[in-house]
Design a protein around this motif. Structure first.
Motif, PDB file in Angstrom:
ATOM      1  N   LEU A 223       0.849  -1.182   0.000  1.00 20.04           N
ATOM      2  CA  LEU A 223       0.000   0.000   0.000  1.00 20.04           C
ATOM      3  C   LEU A 223       0.889   1.238   0.000  1.00 20.04           C
ATOM      4  N   GLY A 224       0.611   2.163  -0.909  1.00 22.58           N
ATOM      5  CA  GLY A 224       1.313   3.446  -0.918  1.00 22.58           C
ATOM      6  C   GLY A 224       0.390   4.518  -0.377  1.00 22.58           C
ATOM      7  N   LEU A 225       0.616   4.929   0.876  1.00 23.13           N
ATOM      8  CA  LEU A 225      -0.257   5.911   1.525  1.00 23.13           C
ATOM      9  C   LEU A 225      -0.033   7.301   0.946  1.00 23.13           C
ATOM     10  N   ASN A 226      -1.120   7.948   0.523  1.00 19.64           N
ATOM     11  CA  ASN A 226      -1.052   9.311  -0.009  1.00 19.64           C
ATOM     12  C   ASN A 226      -1.736  10.330   0.877  1.00 19.64           C
ATOM     13  N   ILE A 286     -10.423   6.254  17.152  1.00 24.21           N
ATOM     14  CA  ILE A 286     -10.021   6.939  15.920  1.00 24.21           C
ATOM     15  C   ILE A 286     -10.809   6.335  14.759  1.00 24.21           C
ATOM     16  N   LYS A 287     -11.341   7.212  13.932  1.00 24.95           N
ATOM     17  CA  LYS A 287     -12.088   6.789  12.751  1.00 24.95           C
ATOM     18  C   LYS A 287     -11.696   7.678  11.578  1.00 24.95           C
ATOM     19  N   GLY A 288     -11.568   7.075  10.413  1.00 21.21           N
ATOM     20  CA  GLY A 288     -11.216   7.871   9.240  1.00 21.21           C
ATOM     21  C   GLY A 288     -11.004   7.008   8.009  1.00 21.21           C
ATOM     22  N   ASN A 289     -10.233   7.537   7.082  1.00 17.92           N
ATOM     23  CA  ASN A 289      -9.953   6.847   5.823  1.00 17.92           C
ATOM     24  C   ASN A 289      -8.522   7.136   5.389  1.00 17.92           C
ATOM     25  N   VAL A 290      -7.993   6.218   4.594  1.00 22.71           N
ATOM     26  CA  VAL A 290      -6.686   6.438   3.975  1.00 22.71           C
ATOM     27  C   VAL A 290      -6.834   6.238   2.476  1.00 22.71           C
ATOM     28  N   ASP A 291      -6.201   7.117   1.700  1.00 23.10           N
ATOM     29  CA  ASP A 291      -6.123   6.961   0.251  1.00 23.10           C
ATOM     30  C   ASP A 291      -4.789   6.311  -0.076  1.00 23.10           C
ATOM     31  N   VAL A 292      -4.840   5.187  -0.760  1.00 22.39           N
ATOM     32  CA  VAL A 292      -3.620   4.433  -1.033  1.00 22.39           C
ATOM     33  C   VAL A 292      -3.554   4.046  -2.505  1.00 22.39           C
ATOM     34  N   ASP A 293      -2.322   3.901  -2.973  1.00 20.43           N
ATOM     35  CA  ASP A 293      -2.072   3.320  -4.292  1.00 20.43           C
ATOM     36  C   ASP A 293      -1.707   1.851  -4.101  1.00 20.43           C
ATOM     37  N   THR A 294      -2.171   1.015  -5.026  1.00 27.19           N
ATOM     38  CA  THR A 294      -1.873  -0.415  -4.974  1.00 27.19           C
ATOM     39  C   THR A 294      -1.517  -0.887  -6.382  1.00 27.19           C
ATOM     40  N   GLY A 297      -4.570  -0.460  -8.576  1.00 30.48           N
ATOM     41  CA  GLY A 297      -5.237   0.826  -8.702  1.00 30.48           C
ATOM     42  C   GLY A 297      -5.410   1.492  -7.350  1.00 30.48           C
ATOM     43  N   ALA A 298      -5.961   2.705  -7.384  1.00 28.55           N
ATOM     44  CA  ALA A 298      -6.155   3.487  -6.155  1.00 28.55           C
ATOM     45  C   ALA A 298      -7.318   2.925  -5.346  1.00 28.55           C
ATOM     46  N   MET A 299      -7.187   3.007  -4.027  1.00 26.35           N
ATOM     47  CA  MET A 299      -8.251   2.562  -3.125  1.00 26.35           C
ATOM     48  C   MET A 299      -8.417   3.584  -1.999  1.00 26.35           C
ATOM     49  N   LYS A 300      -9.636   3.657  -1.496  1.00 24.61           N
ATOM     50  CA  LYS A 300      -9.922   4.433  -0.287  1.00 24.61           C
ATOM     51  C   LYS A 300     -10.387   3.434   0.760  1.00 24.61           C
ATOM     52  N   LEU A 301      -9.566   3.230   1.789  1.00 28.52           N
ATOM     53  CA  LEU A 301      -9.842   2.210   2.792  1.00 28.52           C
ATOM     54  C   LEU A 301     -10.148   2.858   4.134  1.00 28.52           C
ATOM     55  N   PRO A 302     -11.125   2.327   4.879  1.00 24.39           N
ATOM     56  CA  PRO A 302     -11.437   2.897   6.189  1.00 24.39           C
ATOM     57  C   PRO A 302     -10.427   2.457   7.240  1.00 24.39           C
ATOM     58  N   ILE A 303     -10.244   3.308   8.244  1.00 28.17           N
ATOM     59  CA  ILE A 303      -9.474   2.931   9.428  1.00 28.17           C
ATOM     60  C   ILE A 303     -10.359   3.219  10.642  1.00 28.17           C
ATOM     61  N   ILE A 304     -10.358   2.317  11.579  1.00 26.96           N
ATOM     62  CA  ILE A 304     -11.186   2.503  12.774  1.00 26.96           C
ATOM     63  C   ILE A 304     -10.630   1.669  13.921  1.00 26.96           C
TER      64      ILE A 304
END
Length: 324
Positions: A223-226, A286-294, A297-304
């Motif tokens: 995962l490439g975190l952006n 903590i709740k949110g999202n991370v935008d990552v490159d894979t 393709g690009a993904m928006k994954l939740p974090i909680i």
């Protein structure tokens, strides 16, 4: 003088001695008529076939060709993957031809993931080529509920089979079979933990702190975190939201540390503030999202994470928690 009773015997004797064949005239006429009809129909079929070949040779009718030129994944998340199959189709004929149906099947290791039919898929222009886009959707819950050995975080092989059914003048209805193999992920959200909170400036009215947030990649791919956006609660009190753009790489099944600056008012915590100041464990959410490159393709994954515990530190406190 012979009687009527002697006639069968006489006829039989004549047939035997003179080798005379007695033929039923009505049956013979019927057989000749049937033979004539069969010959006529065969001549008509041959004539139509010859005319068809001459028309095909003169006008130039031929079989279209097709090839899978690309496969795209425009959207992928924890619930589904949208796939678009690009098929390049060439029509060598002087007239447009209809694309009657598109049948598709997606399977993994011989097991069906999804299948469907797209009727009346359009028309292929004369003497031209065009890209036909075939949209497919994989619903992960359906796959996981059907096959117990497919779990989040995995990469699975797939095979896409497509049948294009066209109708060509003279040649009739034709099926163009296509096939393409590849891999697709079943993504899993990263694990998140606030390891500690370091104060840069502390006062009851305004405190500036750095949250040391560790992200763990639970997938079998990098995962490439952006970008990261989140909201944080300490002792059930929201200390605000944050959004940062920081590029870090999370290796498959690895982890990384990211610093999230936050500004909040400690006096809003009431009596829980004193436990925080004394260095006791502080509950957080903590709740949110991370935008990552894979690689897919690009993904928006939740974090909680709810019910976590972290520590508050002064900026000059030294410990080993900064190591990744």
């Amino acid at each position: 003088m012979s009687t009527s009773e002697d006639k069968p015997e006489l006829l039989s004797r004549v047939h035997q001695e003179g080798d005379v064949e007695i033929v039923d005239r009505s049956q013979k006429d019927k057989d000749e008529e049937e033979e004539g009809k069969g010959g006529f129909l065969d001549k008509v079929k041959d004539f139509i076939h010859d005319i068809g070949e001459k028309i095909e040779g003169t006008i130039g009718f031929g079989k279209p060709t097709a090839d899978v030129s690309a496969i795209h994944i425009p959207k992928i998340n924890l619930e589904r993957a949208d796939i678009v199959v690009d098929v390049l189709v060439k029509n060598p004929n002087p007239v447009p031809i209809p694309l009657i149906d598109i049948n598709y099947l997606v399977e993994s290791d011989g097991r069906k993931l999804v299948s469907g039919l797209i009727p009346d898929a359009g028309t292929l222009k004369a003497h031209g080529e065009e890209t036909v886009k075939i949209p497919l959707t994989l619903i992960y819950d359906d796959i996981k509920s059907t096959y117990n050995d497919i779990n989040p975080g995995m990469i699975i092989p797939y095979r896409i089979k497509v049948d294009l059914i066209v109708d060509v003048p003279v040649l009739g209805r034709l099926t163009l079979p296509l096939e393409k193999c590849g891999e697709i992920p079943i993504p899993k959200k990263p694990d998140v933990d606030i390891e500690k909170i370091k104060f840069q400036k502390f006062s009851l009215e305004e405190t500036v702190a750095i949250l040391h947030v560790r992200l763990e990649n639970l997938n079998d791919f990098d995962l490439g975190l952006n970008d990261l956006d989140c909201e944080v609660w300490l002792c059930d009190v929201s200390i605000g939201k944050a959004e940062i753009s920081d590029s870090i790489k999370l290796d498959k099944n690895g982890s990384g540390l990211i610093n999230v600056p936050m500004t909040f008012r400690p006096k809003d915590f009431g009596s829980a503030l004193w436990d925080m100041i004394r260095g006791k464990g502080t509950g957080y959410t903590i709740k949110g999202n991370v935008d990552v490159d894979t690689p897919f393709g690009a993904m928006k994954l939740p974090i909680i994470k709810e019910g976590g515990s972290t520590r508050l530190k002064k900026e000059d406190d030294d410990d080993d928690d900064d190591e990744e």
